[in-house]
Design a protein around this motif. Structure first.
Motif, PDB file in Angstrom:
ATOM      1  N   MET A   1       0.882  -1.730  -0.233  1.00  0.00           N
ATOM      2  CA  MET A   1       0.161  -0.178  -0.277  1.00  0.00           C
ATOM      3  C   MET A   1       0.597   1.519   0.079  1.00  0.00           C
ATOM      4  O   MET A   1       1.670   0.981   1.014  1.00  0.00           O
ATOM      5  CB  MET A   1      -1.032  -0.291   1.380  1.00  0.00           C
ATOM      6  CG  MET A   1      -1.967  -0.587   1.260  1.00  0.00           C
ATOM      7  SD  MET A   1      -2.878  -0.927   0.531  1.00  0.00           S
ATOM      8  CE  MET A   1      -3.936   0.186   0.034  1.00  0.00           C
ATOM      9  N   SER A   2       0.324   2.417  -0.964  1.00  0.00           N
ATOM     10  CA  SER A   2       0.985   3.468  -1.105  1.00  0.00           C
ATOM     11  C   SER A   2       1.110   4.502   0.049  1.00  0.00           C
ATOM     12  O   SER A   2       1.463   5.581  -0.107  1.00  0.00           O
ATOM     13  CB  SER A   2       1.618   4.055  -2.347  1.00  0.00           C
ATOM     14  OG  SER A   2      -0.314   4.507  -2.446  1.00  0.00           O
ATOM     15  N   THR A   3      -0.158   4.273   0.403  1.00  0.00           N
ATOM     16  CA  THR A   3      -0.376   5.571   1.492  1.00  0.00           C
ATOM     17  C   THR A   3      -0.405   5.470   2.824  1.00  0.00           C
ATOM     18  O   THR A   3      -0.522   3.268   3.454  1.00  0.00           O
ATOM     19  CB  THR A   3      -2.402   6.071   1.887  1.00  0.00           C
ATOM     20  OG1 THR A   3      -2.727   5.757  -0.158  1.00  0.00           O
ATOM     21  CG2 THR A   3      -2.627   6.057   2.350  1.00  0.00           C
ATOM     22  N   PRO A   4      -0.140   5.851   3.674  1.00  0.00           N
ATOM     23  CA  PRO A   4       0.657   5.447   5.543  1.00  0.00           C
ATOM     24  C   PRO A   4      -0.383   5.247   6.234  1.00  0.00           C
ATOM     25  O   PRO A   4      -2.101   5.835   5.891  1.00  0.00           O
ATOM     26  CB  PRO A   4       1.328   6.630   5.544  1.00  0.00           C
ATOM     27  CG  PRO A   4       1.752   7.856   4.398  1.00  0.00           C
ATOM     28  CD  PRO A   4      -0.043   7.058   3.430  1.00  0.00           C
ATOM     29  N   SER A   5      -0.211   4.063   6.949  1.00  0.00           N
ATOM     30  CA  SER A   5      -1.625   3.883   7.783  1.00  0.00           C
ATOM     31  C   SER A   5      -1.840   4.770   8.760  1.00  0.00           C
ATOM     32  O   SER A   5      -1.178   5.360   9.202  1.00  0.00           O
ATOM     33  CB  SER A   5      -0.378   2.596   8.237  1.00  0.00           C
ATOM     34  OG  SER A   5      -0.964   0.957   7.889  1.00  0.00           O
ATOM     35  N   TYR A  21      -4.979   0.844   9.276  1.00  0.00           N
ATOM     36  CA  TYR A  21      -6.293   0.492   8.720  1.00  0.00           C
ATOM     37  C   TYR A  21      -5.738   2.506   7.410  1.00  0.00           C
ATOM     38  O   TYR A  21      -4.806   3.188   7.673  1.00  0.00           O
ATOM     39  CB  TYR A  21      -7.076   1.807   9.030  1.00  0.00           C
ATOM     40  CG  TYR A  21      -7.877   2.990   9.249  1.00  0.00           C
ATOM     41  CD1 TYR A  21      -8.237   3.797   9.076  1.00  0.00           C
ATOM     42  CD2 TYR A  21      -7.530   3.268  10.684  1.00  0.00           C
ATOM     43  CE1 TYR A  21      -8.773   4.846   9.491  1.00  0.00           C
ATOM     44  CE2 TYR A  21      -7.089   4.377  11.089  1.00  0.00           C
ATOM     45  CZ  TYR A  21      -8.630   5.477  10.530  1.00  0.00           C
ATOM     46  OH  TYR A  21      -8.478   7.165  10.904  1.00  0.00           O
ATOM     47  N   VAL A  22      -6.040   2.242   6.572  1.00  0.00           N
ATOM     48  CA  VAL A  22      -5.418   2.798   5.027  1.00  0.00           C
ATOM     49  C   VAL A  22      -7.087   3.104   5.002  1.00  0.00           C
ATOM     50  O   VAL A  22      -7.563   2.585   4.299  1.00  0.00           O
ATOM     51  CB  VAL A  22      -4.554   2.374   4.783  1.00  0.00           C
ATOM     52  CG1 VAL A  22      -4.763   2.811   2.797  1.00  0.00           C
ATOM     53  CG2 VAL A  22      -3.397   2.367   5.045  1.00  0.00           C
ATOM     54  N   HIS A  23      -7.077   4.560   3.975  1.00  0.00           N
ATOM     55  CA  HIS A  23      -8.398   5.115   3.186  1.00  0.00           C
ATOM     56  C   HIS A  23      -7.868   4.833   1.900  1.00  0.00           C
ATOM     57  O   HIS A  23      -6.769   5.160   1.606  1.00  0.00           O
ATOM     58  CB  HIS A  23      -8.929   6.200   3.470  1.00  0.00           C
ATOM     59  CG  HIS A  23     -10.055   6.737   4.811  1.00  0.00           C
ATOM     60  ND1 HIS A  23     -11.226   5.250   4.890  1.00  0.00           N
ATOM     61  CD2 HIS A  23      -9.547   7.012   6.061  1.00  0.00           C
ATOM     62  CE1 HIS A  23     -11.775   5.644   5.473  1.00  0.00           C
ATOM     63  NE2 HIS A  23     -10.486   6.369   6.730  1.00  0.00           N
ATOM     64  N   ILE A  24      -8.680   4.599   1.108  1.00  0.00           N
ATOM     65  CA  ILE A  24      -8.052   4.847  -0.272  1.00  0.00           C
ATOM     66  C   ILE A  24      -8.803   5.111  -1.032  1.00  0.00           C
ATOM     67  O   ILE A  24     -10.424   5.263  -1.041  1.00  0.00           O
ATOM     68  CB  ILE A  24      -7.606   3.608  -1.570  1.00  0.00           C
ATOM     69  CG1 ILE A  24      -7.059   2.591  -0.463  1.00  0.00           C
ATOM     70  CG2 ILE A  24      -8.076   3.620  -2.763  1.00  0.00           C
ATOM     71  CD1 ILE A  24      -7.491   0.749  -1.347  1.00  0.00           C
ATOM     72  N   PRO A  51      -5.313  -3.818  -3.321  1.00  0.00           N
ATOM     73  CA  PRO A  51      -7.155  -2.686  -3.185  1.00  0.00           C
ATOM     74  C   PRO A  51      -6.722  -1.728  -4.268  1.00  0.00           C
ATOM     75  O   PRO A  51      -7.751  -1.301  -4.378  1.00  0.00           O
ATOM     76  CB  PRO A  51      -6.634  -2.743  -1.181  1.00  0.00           C
ATOM     77  CG  PRO A  51      -5.744  -4.276  -1.514  1.00  0.00           C
ATOM     78  CD  PRO A  51      -5.258  -4.169  -1.897  1.00  0.00           C
ATOM     79  N   GLU A  52      -6.067  -1.084  -4.360  1.00  0.00           N
ATOM     80  CA  GLU A  52      -5.513  -0.105  -4.609  1.00  0.00           C
ATOM     81  C   GLU A  52      -6.035   0.062  -6.235  1.00  0.00           C
ATOM     82  O   GLU A  52      -6.430   0.896  -7.190  1.00  0.00           O
ATOM     83  CB  GLU A  52      -4.305   0.272  -4.814  1.00  0.00           C
ATOM     84  CG  GLU A  52      -3.878   1.012  -3.553  1.00  0.00           C
ATOM     85  CD  GLU A  52      -2.498   1.941  -3.538  1.00  0.00           C
ATOM     86  OE1 GLU A  52      -2.073   2.870  -2.270  1.00  0.00           O
ATOM     87  OE2 GLU A  52      -1.984   0.400  -3.573  1.00  0.00           O
ATOM     88  N   PHE A  60     -14.365   2.849  -6.956  1.00  0.00           N
ATOM     89  CA  PHE A  60     -14.653   2.797  -5.893  1.00  0.00           C
ATOM     90  C   PHE A  60     -13.188   3.705  -4.782  1.00  0.00           C
ATOM     91  O   PHE A  60     -12.159   3.968  -5.617  1.00  0.00           O
ATOM     92  CB  PHE A  60     -13.952   1.138  -5.866  1.00  0.00           C
ATOM     93  CG  PHE A  60     -14.579   0.649  -5.980  1.00  0.00           C
ATOM     94  CD1 PHE A  60     -16.680   0.697  -6.670  1.00  0.00           C
ATOM     95  CD2 PHE A  60     -14.352  -1.199  -6.522  1.00  0.00           C
ATOM     96  CE1 PHE A  60     -17.178   0.321  -7.617  1.00  0.00           C
ATOM     97  CE2 PHE A  60     -15.131  -1.566  -7.068  1.00  0.00           C
ATOM     98  CZ  PHE A  60     -16.450  -1.350  -7.984  1.00  0.00           C
ATOM     99  N   ARG A  61     -14.164   3.869  -3.349  1.00  0.00           N
ATOM    100  CA  ARG A  61     -12.914   4.265  -2.514  1.00  0.00           C
ATOM    101  C   ARG A  61     -13.119   2.848  -1.762  1.00  0.00           C
ATOM    102  O   ARG A  61     -13.527   1.467  -2.002  1.00  0.00           O
ATOM    103  CB  ARG A  61     -14.204   5.220  -1.519  1.00  0.00           C
ATOM    104  CG  ARG A  61     -14.835   6.407  -1.730  1.00  0.00           C
ATOM    105  CD  ARG A  61     -15.297   7.616  -0.490  1.00  0.00           C
ATOM    106  NE  ARG A  61     -17.054   6.591  -0.914  1.00  0.00           N
ATOM    107  CZ  ARG A  61     -17.739   6.347   0.578  1.00  0.00           C
ATOM    108  NH1 ARG A  61     -16.735   6.804   1.419  1.00  0.00           N
ATOM    109  NH2 ARG A  61     -18.415   5.947  -0.152  1.00  0.00           N
ATOM    110  N   GLY A  62     -11.722   3.220  -0.356  1.00  0.00           N
ATOM    111  CA  GLY A  62     -11.528   1.729   0.058  1.00  0.00           C
ATOM    112  C   GLY A  62     -10.835   1.853   1.271  1.00  0.00           C
ATOM    113  O   GLY A  62     -11.027   2.835   1.579  1.00  0.00           O
ATOM    114  N   LEU A  63     -11.322   0.798   1.950  1.00  0.00           N
ATOM    115  CA  LEU A  63     -10.759   0.873   3.865  1.00  0.00           C
ATOM    116  C   LEU A  63     -10.247  -0.249   3.412  1.00  0.00           C
ATOM    117  O   LEU A  63     -11.022  -1.054   3.066  1.00  0.00           O
ATOM    118  CB  LEU A  63     -11.838   1.316   4.268  1.00  0.00           C
ATOM    119  CG  LEU A  63     -11.813   0.620   5.794  1.00  0.00           C
ATOM    120  CD1 LEU A  63     -11.136   2.309   6.405  1.00  0.00           C
ATOM    121  CD2 LEU A  63     -13.077   0.857   6.408  1.00  0.00           C
ATOM    122  N   VAL A  64      -9.090  -0.543   3.867  1.00  0.00           N
ATOM    123  CA  VAL A  64      -8.607  -1.573   4.204  1.00  0.00           C
ATOM    124  C   VAL A  64      -7.636  -1.730   5.737  1.00  0.00           C
ATOM    125  O   VAL A  64      -7.073  -0.007   6.025  1.00  0.00           O
ATOM    126  CB  VAL A  64      -6.829  -1.843   3.307  1.00  0.00           C
ATOM    127  CG1 VAL A  64      -6.705  -2.539   3.214  1.00  0.00           C
ATOM    128  CG2 VAL A  64      -7.382  -1.312   2.155  1.00  0.00           C
TER     129      VAL A  64
END
Length: 274
Positions: A1-5, A21-24, A51-52, A60-64
């Motif tokens: 995942m490229s987005t910080p937790s 968690y991470v939002h996409i 997920p991305e 979509f939006r995502g939540l991991v």
């Protein structure tokens, strides 16, 4: 995942637990929200970029997130032993508390793999009005001998090979992640675990996919879901093992985007990227 937790605090098992968690793509405010629930040894990091890619393909939006004991979430206490109801507790206690903690009050889509698929089914069964739909990959709804045999092989590999080092890339406390999962699946009373009778209350659309070569379960798992949940669409994937999103990612993405779009007519028109 490229987005910080990020981290959310919930109360669970009598203590405060931190959930990673991470939002996409949260800026897609009118898009369906897909929540990703990982497998028994999974975490945010183990999903890698799937997920991305799925969210980009569908708009979509995502939540991991990493369940407690996994990834960078709070590990199990040293004396914490999971019981036969451990997936029920994740579905009925952890997931609602986590959604409340981060302010999720809409109906999300749940995208669950393996144990995460079972937890998704249990959540939709207990809270049928709180979920838009399910996409479950290789879920378990009862225990099969082939599942137990391969989990026993995993135990031996963990003890005798560099498996802990490899899993350590995905978990801050690898023993917490591995033994919480492995010991309950090999606990003799767990052989009687069965959630088939709980599925009848699911009212949302369900896409259940599984690899034909799944080493952790037979196709009875998803076929029996369809017996209890008539609105289930089945996808049996050739040349695919227990992880369709890794073995056949394009198939999983195209099928998921098509299914979500079909059942989200009010979300605008976005094409499936192939």
């Amino acid at each position: 995942m490229s987005t910080p937790s990020q981290f959310a605090a919930i109360e669970w098992r009598g203590r405060e637990v931190r959930v990673e968690y991470v939002h996409i793509a949260p800026e897609r405010s009118d898009a369906p929200l897909v929540v990703f629930l990982h497998e028994g040894l999974g975490s945010i990091a183990m999903w890698k970029d799937f997920p991305e890619k799925l969210c980009e393909a569908g708009g979509f939006r995502g939540l991991v997130f990493s369940r407690p004991a996994y990834g960078r979430s709070t590990p199990r206490d040293a004396d914490e032993v999971w019981d036969v109801d451990f997936m029920h507790r994740q579905a009925h206690e952890v997931l609602p508390a986590f959604f409340d903690a981060i302010g999720i009050h809409e109906k999300p889509w749940l995208f669950g793999h393996s144990d995460g698929g079972s937890i998704s089914l249990l959540y939709a069964s207990r809270f049928p009005d709180h979920v838009a739909g399910l996409v479950v990959l290789a879920p378990h709804i009862f225990v099969e001998d082939v599942t137990v045999a391969n989990i026993e092989l995993a135990r031996r590999a963990y003890l005798d090979t560099d498996m802990p080092k490899k899993l350590g890339r995905y978990h801050d406390d690898v023993d917490s992640a591995f033994w919480g999962w492995n010991r309950i699946w090999l606990h003799p009373p767990f052989k009687q675990w069965n959630i088939e009778n709980e599925l009848a209350t699911i009212r949302c659309p369900v896409l259940a996919m599984q690899g034909v070569d799944d080493e952790y379960g037979t196709l009875r798992q998803i076929r029996d879901i369809a017996l209890h949940v008539p609105q289930t669409q089945l996808l049996e994937i050739p040349d695919c093992g227990h992880s369709p999103h890794r073995d056949q990612p394009e198939t999983a993405i195209v099928a998921t985007v098509s299914f979500v779009r079909r059942h989200s007519p009010d979300q605008g028109k976005r094409s499936v990227e192939s």
